[in-house]
Design an enzyme around this catalytic site. Sequence first.
Site, PDB file in Angstrom:
ATOM      1  N   HIS A  99     -11.423  -3.353   2.949  1.00  0.00           N
ATOM      2  CA  HIS A  99     -11.386  -3.067   4.393  1.00  0.00           C
ATOM      3  C   HIS A  99     -12.175  -1.813   4.777  1.00  0.00           C
ATOM      4  O   HIS A  99     -12.225  -1.470   5.952  1.00  0.00           O
ATOM      5  CB  HIS A  99      -9.927  -2.906   4.824  1.00  0.00           C
ATOM      6  CG  HIS A  99      -9.261  -1.750   4.142  1.00  0.00           C
ATOM      7  ND1 HIS A  99      -8.973  -1.753   2.792  1.00  0.00           N
ATOM      8  CD2 HIS A  99      -8.878  -0.547   4.600  1.00  0.00           C
ATOM      9  CE1 HIS A  99      -8.420  -0.611   2.464  1.00  0.00           C
ATOM     10  NE2 HIS A  99      -8.356   0.146   3.535  1.00  0.00           N
ATOM     11  N   ASP A 100     -12.746  -1.119   3.796  1.00  0.00           N
ATOM     12  CA  ASP A 100     -13.503   0.110   4.092  1.00  0.00           C
ATOM     13  C   ASP A 100     -15.007  -0.077   3.918  1.00  0.00           C
ATOM     14  O   ASP A 100     -15.780   0.854   4.165  1.00  0.00           O
ATOM     15  CB  ASP A 100     -13.073   1.240   3.142  1.00  0.00           C
ATOM     16  CG  ASP A 100     -11.653   1.710   3.401  1.00  0.00           C
ATOM     17  OD1 ASP A 100     -11.206   1.642   4.550  1.00  0.00           O
ATOM     18  OD2 ASP A 100     -10.995   2.155   2.432  1.00  0.00           O
ATOM     19  N   GLU A 129      -6.597   3.836  -5.750  1.00  0.00           N
ATOM     20  CA  GLU A 129      -7.913   4.054  -5.128  1.00  0.00           C
ATOM     21  C   GLU A 129      -8.392   5.406  -5.638  1.00  0.00           C
ATOM     22  O   GLU A 129      -7.844   6.442  -5.263  1.00  0.00           O
ATOM     23  CB  GLU A 129      -7.774   4.067  -3.611  1.00  0.00           C
ATOM     24  CG  GLU A 129      -9.129   4.093  -2.934  1.00  0.00           C
ATOM     25  CD  GLU A 129      -9.072   4.577  -1.490  1.00  0.00           C
ATOM     26  OE1 GLU A 129      -9.958   4.224  -0.728  1.00  0.00           O
ATOM     27  OE2 GLU A 129      -8.139   5.332  -1.139  1.00  0.00           O
ATOM     28  N   ASP A 160       0.853  -1.191   0.000  1.00  0.00           N
ATOM     29  CA  ASP A 160       0.000   0.000   0.000  1.00  0.00           C
ATOM     30  C   ASP A 160       0.887   1.238   0.000  1.00  0.00           C
ATOM     31  O   ASP A 160       1.857   1.313   0.750  1.00  0.00           O
ATOM     32  CB  ASP A 160      -0.862  -0.006   1.276  1.00  0.00           C
ATOM     33  CG  ASP A 160      -2.311   0.308   0.992  1.00  0.00           C
ATOM     34  OD1 ASP A 160      -2.578   1.410   0.487  1.00  0.00           O
ATOM     35  OD2 ASP A 160      -3.166  -0.542   1.284  1.00  0.00           O
ATOM     36  N   ASP A 181      -3.105   4.596  -2.326  1.00  0.00           N
ATOM     37  CA  ASP A 181      -4.191   5.081  -1.471  1.00  0.00           C
ATOM     38  C   ASP A 181      -4.609   6.506  -1.842  1.00  0.00           C
ATOM     39  O   ASP A 181      -3.763   7.363  -2.105  1.00  0.00           O
ATOM     40  CB  ASP A 181      -3.673   5.073  -0.022  1.00  0.00           C
ATOM     41  CG  ASP A 181      -4.732   5.437   0.986  1.00  0.00           C
ATOM     42  OD1 ASP A 181      -5.646   4.631   1.181  1.00  0.00           O
ATOM     43  OD2 ASP A 181      -4.655   6.538   1.565  1.00  0.00           O
TER      44      ASP A 181
HETATM   45  C1  NOJ Z   1      -8.398   4.880   2.017  1.00  0.00           C
HETATM   46  C2  NOJ Z   1      -8.083   3.680   2.856  1.00  0.00           C
HETATM   47  O1  NOJ Z   1      -8.562   2.539   2.203  1.00  0.00           O
HETATM   48  C3  NOJ Z   1      -8.732   3.928   4.192  1.00  0.00           C
HETATM   49  O2  NOJ Z   1      -8.739   2.794   5.007  1.00  0.00           O
HETATM   50  C4  NOJ Z   1      -8.029   5.085   4.839  1.00  0.00           C
HETATM   51  O3  NOJ Z   1      -8.697   5.421   6.037  1.00  0.00           O
HETATM   52  C5  NOJ Z   1      -8.039   6.315   3.934  1.00  0.00           C
HETATM   53  N1  NOJ Z   1      -7.735   6.010   2.565  1.00  0.00           N
HETATM   54  C6  NOJ Z   1      -7.025   7.311   4.407  1.00  0.00           C
HETATM   55  O4  NOJ Z   1      -5.733   6.839   4.134  1.00  0.00           O
END
Ligand code: NOJ
Length: 556
Positions: free
Chosen positions: A327-328, A258, A100, A201
């Site tokens: 994971h989000d 992302e 990541d 990210d």
């Molecule tokens: C996206 C990540 O997937 C998430 O878990 C994180 O809180 C935010 N970006 C900030 O880095």
Amino acid sequence: MQKKSQWWKEAIVYQIYIQSFQDSNNDGIGDIKGIQFRLDYLKDLGINTIWICPFYKSPMHDNGYDISDYQDINELFGSMVDFDELLKEAHLRGIKVIVDLVINHTSNEHPWFIESRKENNSPKRDWYIWRKGDKNNKPNNWESIFGGSVWKYDHNTDEYYLHIFSSKQPDLNWENKDVRNALYEIINWWIDKGVDGFRIDAISHIKKVEGLPNLPNPNNFKYVPSYKMHMNVSGIDKFLLELKANINKHPNIMTVGEANGVTVKDAVTWVHDDDGYMNMIFQFEQYEIKPKDSNEWMDVVGFKKILTKWQNAFENNGWNALYIENHDKPRSISLWGVDDVKFHQKCGKAFALMYFMMKGTPFIYQGQEIGMTNVRFDNINDYKDVAALNLYKFKLQEGNTKESILREIWDNGRDNARTPMQWSTEPNAGFTKGIPWLKVNPNYKFINVEDQLQDKDSILNFYKKLIKIRKSDDLFIHGSFKLLAKNHKQVFAYSRKLGNKKAYIIVNMTKDVAIYYVKGKEILGSDIILSNYDNLIIANSNKIKLRPFEAMLLKN
Ligand code: NOJ
């Protein structure tokens, strides 16, 4: 010029949220050695790439997405020696390793930020985004993604710094060339170490609207949602091209960004085969549709429309990242399907088949392969996610009841996906012998790897078959995608075609029986090569009756 390998088009990626995967030293937190211990499980599953969420030095305010040293390992997770060993062992098994890359922001404990906040003329002052204001008057009215203002007052220098996530995640100033160069050096360092790629990210947020202007506020909000001021903002291309030029110096590095807010129209530029900024992006549009309507069905037509739009966009150029969990986000069975005992297994398999055979690179999030579900903790103290805790705090201040906020967290909270991996029926699901950092979902007694390995009908064994089939024929990699029965409210059906080879994927996305009219003879003349029911019910020559969450893959 040497043609770049496109190995990532054939990758099947498994995402590891390290603190919840496998604990090896019984401190209740998953770690690098734990991943190494499970490599054979992953190999046996059939995946050939892992993406590991952040394991760098971090105060863990946002579970590692707040980095205080990009070139060191968080001691909770092990050491650099452990990482090197993992990399070697993964490679020995033919598994590539993606890490990541969190470069929109650092932790407030990163030495760069500590230096930056010291004084107005610190050499690193301009590495972050500082503005004047006064105690009651923030530099602008933007709202942070994690709630509250994007500005945090710092009494040291009587200025505010900008953070679009938590206040402990100050945004780096990408306008500053030294910042960018420092980040590129870090990237090169990890590539030299031997990693195979990066999940990048929050990359669509690195550019902010010039001048950071106030947003119109007709409803008199305290702070105004500010995505459009920092999400895929015009001018970002300059940074992305530079980032890419740096990464492309090394052949064969995979990149997946992302990319919240990147529309399908922009995406064609972002992931263009020849000169895109990265190989793939994660897009989030499907999360905008209503998960379940009053019949308790998800909006299947809306869902198909979005995914098809993304499939079509890359028909001739570009590549999709396929995923249904990370994971989000809540667990897919709980969000879009039915997570009770009756439907759980059928639903888990149906959703697996639905996304796995589209055109693109499939990602499996840990636990998805056994159908892990959302969790419901009654006490807010059992939640650890900074976003959930902020939501609770801010919503309480606004006068909402504790129960209503908890319900929101049950449905949408990020900890749903972060409960420890359910390996067995042992205490704490075999994840740790210590006290887990986040409670285990009590349903581990029924949903766990050990049981599913034994059960030939398990979701896990279904994933194994899917992976094998996908690898067995380039039809599933390069074949063109065509949506069938566009307006069917329950069924997601599509075909893949390459030369004279053709496959059909037919999935009832709902818990009720669906009737699907088959056009032409092609489908019924094909062989069923995978299904989550024993036999097919043909109502008559052009009608199939699909039972709850029935899913099948046919091939001619
Ligand atoms: C996206 C990540 O997937 C998430 O878990 C994180 O809180 C935010 N970006 C900030 O880095």
